[in-house]
Design a protein around this motif. Structure first.
Motif, short mmCIF file in Angstrom:
data_model
loop_
_atom_site.label_atom_id
_atom_site.label_comp_id
_atom_site.label_asym_id
_atom_site.label_seq_id
_atom_site.Cartn_x
_atom_site.Cartn_y
_atom_site.Cartn_z
N ALA A 103 38.53 33.15 40.72
CA ALA A 103 38.89 31.73 40.70
C ALA A 103 40.09 31.44 39.80
O ALA A 103 40.67 30.35 39.88
CB ALA A 103 37.69 30.90 40.25
N ALA A 139 33.42 36.16 39.61
CA ALA A 139 33.74 34.84 40.16
C ALA A 139 34.84 34.18 39.33
O ALA A 139 35.75 33.55 39.88
CB ALA A 139 32.50 33.97 40.22
N ALA A 140 34.75 34.32 38.02
CA ALA A 140 35.78 33.71 37.15
C ALA A 140 37.14 34.38 37.37
O ALA A 140 38.18 33.70 37.37
CB ALA A 140 35.35 33.84 35.69
#
Length: 107
Positions: free
Chosen positions: A104, A100-101
């Motif tokens: 994003a 997710a990091a």
């Protein structure tokens, strides 16, 4: 002192002693069983009989790690298995957070 108490409890006659259950006949061919399916407990004698068992019953051969165990059934192997199960869950959460990091992050 703590080690002494631990050692004494391990050798205490009051400690519940369990032995490995005796194997019986193979479910597929009725010869002497040497193996037990972790998924369902069916006994077998060879790889060929294990394959027959899996085809006939659609058994995955994998133990259900989320199955309920009474506290009296817990042993060292159960604790280690539960620990590995929790560690696998933590690895999945950590991997998802890193993915997710990465997604994003600005390009």
């Amino acid at each position: 002192p703590v080690l002494h108490l631990w050692a004494r409890s391990r050798t205490s006659p009051a400690r519940k002693r369990t032995s490995c259950p005796t194997m019986t006949a193979c479910h597929a061919c009725s010869s002497e069983a040497k193996y037990r399916c972790p998924g369902c407990g069916t006994q077998s004698c060879s790889l060929a009989c294990v394959k027959k068992h899996k085809e006939a019953t659609q058994c995955s051969g994998k133990r259900d790690v989320t199955a309920f165990r009474a506290i009296g059934e817990f042993d060292d192997a159960s604790v280690v298995s539960d620990y590995h199960f929790l560690e696998a869950g933590l690895r999945s959460v950590d991997s998802a957070a890193r993915t997710a990091a990465t997604l994003a992050a600005p390009a």
